[in-house]
Scaffold this active site. Structure first.
Site, PDB file in Angstrom:
ATOM      1  N   CYS A 153      66.936  62.871  65.950  1.00 28.69           N
ATOM      2  CA  CYS A 153      67.196  61.488  65.533  1.00 28.69           C
ATOM      3  C   CYS A 153      68.674  61.321  65.171  1.00 28.69           C
ATOM      4  O   CYS A 153      69.117  61.847  64.148  1.00 28.69           O
ATOM      5  CB  CYS A 153      66.282  61.164  64.336  1.00 28.69           C
ATOM      6  N   CYS A 168      69.454  59.427  62.014  1.00 23.90           N
ATOM      7  CA  CYS A 168      69.169  60.184  60.789  1.00 23.90           C
ATOM      8  C   CYS A 168      70.203  61.281  60.555  1.00 23.90           C
ATOM      9  O   CYS A 168      70.706  61.444  59.449  1.00 23.90           O
ATOM     10  CB  CYS A 168      67.807  60.869  60.887  1.00 23.90           C
ATOM     11  N   ASP A 169      70.497  62.055  61.574  1.00 23.76           N
ATOM     12  CA  ASP A 169      71.240  63.301  61.377  1.00 23.76           C
ATOM     13  C   ASP A 169      72.638  63.299  61.983  1.00 23.76           C
ATOM     14  O   ASP A 169      73.354  64.302  61.866  1.00 23.76           O
ATOM     15  CB  ASP A 169      70.429  64.473  61.963  1.00 23.76           C
TER      16      ASP A 169
HETATM   17  C1  LIG Z   1      63.781  65.626  61.394  1.00 22.83           C
HETATM   18  C2  LIG Z   1      63.679  64.160  61.056  1.00 22.83           C
HETATM   19  C3  LIG Z   1      64.675  63.589  60.284  1.00 22.83           C
HETATM   20  C4  LIG Z   1      64.584  62.232  59.948  1.00 22.83           C
HETATM   21  N1  LIG Z   1      65.540  61.706  59.143  1.00 22.83           N
HETATM   22  C5  LIG Z   1      65.465  60.407  58.766  1.00 22.83           C
HETATM   23  C6  LIG Z   1      66.459  59.823  57.942  1.00 22.83           C
HETATM   24  O1  LIG Z   1      67.436  60.473  57.545  1.00 22.83           O
HETATM   25  N2  LIG Z   1      66.316  58.507  57.602  1.00 22.83           N
HETATM   26  C7  LIG Z   1      65.278  57.743  58.043  1.00 22.83           C
HETATM   27  O2  LIG Z   1      65.182  56.578  57.666  1.00 22.83           O
HETATM   28  N3  LIG Z   1      64.331  58.262  58.853  1.00 22.83           N
HETATM   29  C8  LIG Z   1      64.401  59.572  59.228  1.00 22.83           C
HETATM   30  N4  LIG Z   1      63.471  60.102  60.076  1.00 22.83           N
HETATM   31  C9  LIG Z   1      62.414  59.214  60.597  1.00 22.83           C
HETATM   32  C10 LIG Z   1      61.350  58.985  59.520  1.00 22.83           C
HETATM   33  O3  LIG Z   1      60.932  60.229  59.009  1.00 22.83           O
HETATM   34  C11 LIG Z   1      60.175  58.218  60.100  1.00 22.83           C
HETATM   35  O4  LIG Z   1      60.631  57.012  60.654  1.00 22.83           O
HETATM   36  C12 LIG Z   1      59.129  57.923  59.024  1.00 22.83           C
HETATM   37  O5  LIG Z   1      58.672  59.118  58.416  1.00 22.83           O
HETATM   38  C13 LIG Z   1      57.935  57.175  59.609  1.00 22.83           C
HETATM   39  O6  LIG Z   1      56.992  56.991  58.610  1.00 22.83           O
HETATM   40  P1  LIG Z   1      55.456  56.722  58.936  1.00 22.83           P
HETATM   41  O7  LIG Z   1      54.806  56.518  57.619  1.00 22.83           O
HETATM   42  O8  LIG Z   1      55.348  55.663  59.957  1.00 22.83           O
HETATM   43  O9  LIG Z   1      54.909  58.030  59.660  1.00 22.83           O
HETATM   44  P2  LIG Z   1      55.069  59.595  59.382  1.00 22.83           P
HETATM   45  O10 LIG Z   1      56.141  59.888  58.414  1.00 22.83           O
HETATM   46  O11 LIG Z   1      55.163  60.233  60.730  1.00 22.83           O
HETATM   47  O12 LIG Z   1      53.688  59.985  58.717  1.00 22.83           O
HETATM   48  C14 LIG Z   1      52.490  59.985  59.449  1.00 22.83           C
HETATM   49  C15 LIG Z   1      51.484  60.849  58.716  1.00 22.83           C
HETATM   50  O13 LIG Z   1      50.192  60.657  59.290  1.00 22.83           O
HETATM   51  C16 LIG Z   1      49.500  61.875  59.270  1.00 22.83           C
HETATM   52  N5  LIG Z   1      48.433  61.837  60.268  1.00 22.83           N
HETATM   53  C17 LIG Z   1      48.560  61.688  61.617  1.00 22.83           C
HETATM   54  N6  LIG Z   1      47.344  61.721  62.206  1.00 22.83           N
HETATM   55  C18 LIG Z   1      46.427  61.888  61.210  1.00 22.83           C
HETATM   56  C19 LIG Z   1      45.010  62.025  61.181  1.00 22.83           C
HETATM   57  N7  LIG Z   1      44.266  61.981  62.304  1.00 22.83           N
HETATM   58  N8  LIG Z   1      44.392  62.212  59.993  1.00 22.83           N
HETATM   59  C20 LIG Z   1      45.120  62.247  58.824  1.00 22.83           C
HETATM   60  N9  LIG Z   1      46.467  62.139  58.798  1.00 22.83           N
HETATM   61  C21 LIG Z   1      47.115  61.967  59.973  1.00 22.83           C
HETATM   62  C22 LIG Z   1      50.587  62.902  59.613  1.00 22.83           C
HETATM   63  O14 LIG Z   1      50.229  64.212  59.195  1.00 22.83           O
HETATM   64  C23 LIG Z   1      51.793  62.341  58.853  1.00 22.83           C
HETATM   65  O15 LIG Z   1      51.915  62.918  57.570  1.00 22.83           O
HETATM   66  C24 LIG Z   1      63.494  61.439  60.425  1.00 22.83           C
HETATM   67  C25 LIG Z   1      62.512  62.025  61.223  1.00 22.83           C
HETATM   68  C26 LIG Z   1      62.594  63.366  61.532  1.00 22.83           C
HETATM   69  C27 LIG Z   1      61.514  63.994  62.375  1.00 22.83           C
END
Ligand SMILES: Cc1cc2nc3c(=O)[nH]c(=O)nc-3n(C[C@H](O)[C@H](O)[C@H](O)COP(=O)(O)OP(=O)(O)OC[C@H]3O[C@@H](n4cnc5c(N)ncnc54)[C@H](O)[C@@H]3O)c2cc1C
Length: 422
Positions: A249, A252-253
């Site tokens: 990303c 992000c990084d």
């Molecule tokens: C390495 C990395 C660095 C990043 N750095 C940044 C940053 O600096 N700033 C920023 O704004 N964004 C950053 N991001 C992006 C950010 O993390 C995501 O946009 C954000 O986490 C999305 O949130 P979410 O709640 O939609 O989903 P997610 O954070 O992906 O959470 C989804 C959750 O659902 C759970 N899940 C999935 N399927 C199931 C199931 N069947 N049963 C139960 N649980 C389930 C998963 O285990 C997970 O914990 C980064 C991403 C990555 C990978």
């Protein structure tokens, strides 16, 4: 009783055969959180020796088990009873917190067996920033809310050590800490968190059924917050080099590579947008693409071609990540001539797309051609009472701040739905 040191075989055996609950810590010798937790774990092992079996798995010795159990952060502690995973916790900070986790998980299991008639106002699937914000807003609005998370709270956010673009933290914040804060903030208002994997959904009735690894829950509304994970290149060492030069990303990084040289892999919109962001931060950006032209929409072509510090390696694929402790280069193969070359760089941005976690809702809810849940800024999906927040839905920018925004909006529309629907 001393803490048992477990390998793959003994871990499986204890979990399957122990007549006591089994608590296993996945740890690593280089992990400071693990060192800090060690005295508390030893005390708990002594005090609970009659009722609990405690073991440790060193992830450096058992990488296959680490992958099998999907351990992404150390220390992660898993609590099993009768061969079934009851709950998990990541990096408890004190003995009381560890004890609260053990007692809470064991007593919740007992009450769960009596709850089959219960109907939640809201079932949130996914414990990332989108899920926990929906839960916080729902609980504050007086809705009976549960969050189901299969791994550890924080979602993808927990994988990053430094988030600098989420407002309110002038020195940035590590993603794991932010995830824990979001969970605690929601639980303060009565949200129930449960570590369990959702296995299927039934949206055919007004009360929705969510089947989990521990039984079926019923809810008037469901919030899908399951996220989307970046596609990997599948190269040897790729996972080990995450946070050591491999990134997924640029928004992000990218800042970690200020003034440095990076390789961007891909040729679609994500890769083009990432290369543009990085061209403003890095000294040099080398874009590696399998074809001889970008697949990205035309708006990206001119600015990228005009950027003086962007170089293109057409018809090429990365075949190897080169590293000492960190990435220091990549090996490329020209797919037309077969010629190999080495490019020195400080980091690699893999921008070959994302995979939304929508397998379970395929055929039950409208998805776009890339598999994202079709939902606009209202977060409403094609099924009334089902909302999609964060990375899992169709949207332009997938970040923590946009996921939390969705969580708040979803509750606004969920309340409207509940007021009019049931
Ligand atoms: C390495 C990395 C660095 C990043 N750095 C940044 C940053 O600096 N700033 C920023 O704004 N964004 C950053 N991001 C992006 C950010 O993390 C995501 O946009 C954000 O986490 C999305 O949130 P979410 O709640 O939609 O989903 P997610 O954070 O992906 O959470 C989804 C959750 O659902 C759970 N899940 C999935 N399927 C199931 C199931 N069947 N049963 C139960 N649980 C389930 C998963 O285990 C997970 O914990 C980064 C991403 C990555 C990978």
């Amino acid at each position: 009783m001393a803490i048992l040191q477990m390998n793959h075989e003994s871990y499986k055996k204890y979990i399957a055969e122990s007549d006591k609950p089994v608590l296993v810590e996945f740890w690593a010798p280089w992990c400071t959180y693990c060192r800090r937790l060690a005295p508390a774990l030893e005390q708990v092992a002594k005090e609970y020796e009659d009722t609990l079996l405690i073991g440790q798995v060193n992830i450096d010795d058992e990488p296959e088990l680490e992958e099998e159990e999907q351990i992404e952060v150390v220390p992660t502690l898993l609590l099993y009873q009768n061969g079934q995973l009851l709950d998990s916790i990541v990096a408890p900070e004190s003995k009381p917190q560890l004890e609260e986790f053990i007692k809470g998980s064991l007593s919740r299991r007992e009450t769960r067996q009596e709850e089959s008639g219960h109907i939640y106002d809201m079932i949130v699937v996914g414990g990332g920033p989108g899920g926990y914000t929906a839960a916080l807003y729902a609980a504050r609005a007086g809705l009976d809310t549960i969050v189901l998370e299969k791994l550890s709270v924080g979602g993808q956010m927990a994988l990053t050590e430094q988030i600098d673009n989420y407002p309110g933290f002038e020195d940035g914040v590590d993603g794991f800490t932010l995830g824990e804060k979001m969970r605690r903030g929601a639980e303060r208002f009565g949200v129930e968190s449960r570590t369990t994997e959702v296995l299927s959904f039934d949206f055919s009735n007004q009360v929705k059924a969510v089947e989990t690894s521990e039984g079926t829950l019923r809810g008037k509304t469901v919030v899908l917050a399951t996220g989307a994970s970046p596609r990997e290149l599948g190269l040897a060492g790729e996972r080990e080099l995450v946070r050591k030069g491999v990134n997924y990303c640029a928004a992000c990084d990218g800042m970690f590579y200020k003034g440095k040289t990076v390789v961007v892999v891909g040729g679609g919109n994500t890769a083009a947008a990432d290369a543009l962001i990085l061209s403003r931060i890095c000294e040099k950006v080398i874009l590696v693409h399998r074809r001889d032209t970008l697949r990205a929409t035309k708006i990206y072509h001119a600015p990228l071609m005009e950027a003086k510090n962007v170089e293109f390696r057409w018809d090429s694929a990365v075949t190897e990540l080169l590293s000492d402790e960190k990435v220091n280069g990549v090996r490329l193969r020209n797919l037309k001539t077969g010629e190999e070359s080495v490019v020195a760089c400080d980091g690699v941005f893999v921008s070959v797309g994302r995979k939304p976690a929508t397998e379970l809702v395929k055929g039950k809810i409208e998805l776009d051609p890339s598999g994202y849940v079709v939902a606009d800024e209202s977060t409403r999906t094609s099924v009334p009472g089902v909302f999609a927040v964060g990375d899992v839905r169709t949207k332009a920018l997938r970040q923590v701040v946009t996921a939390v925004s969705d969580g708040a909006v979803a509750v606004h529309y969920a309340e409207e739905y509940l007021a009019g629907g049931m």
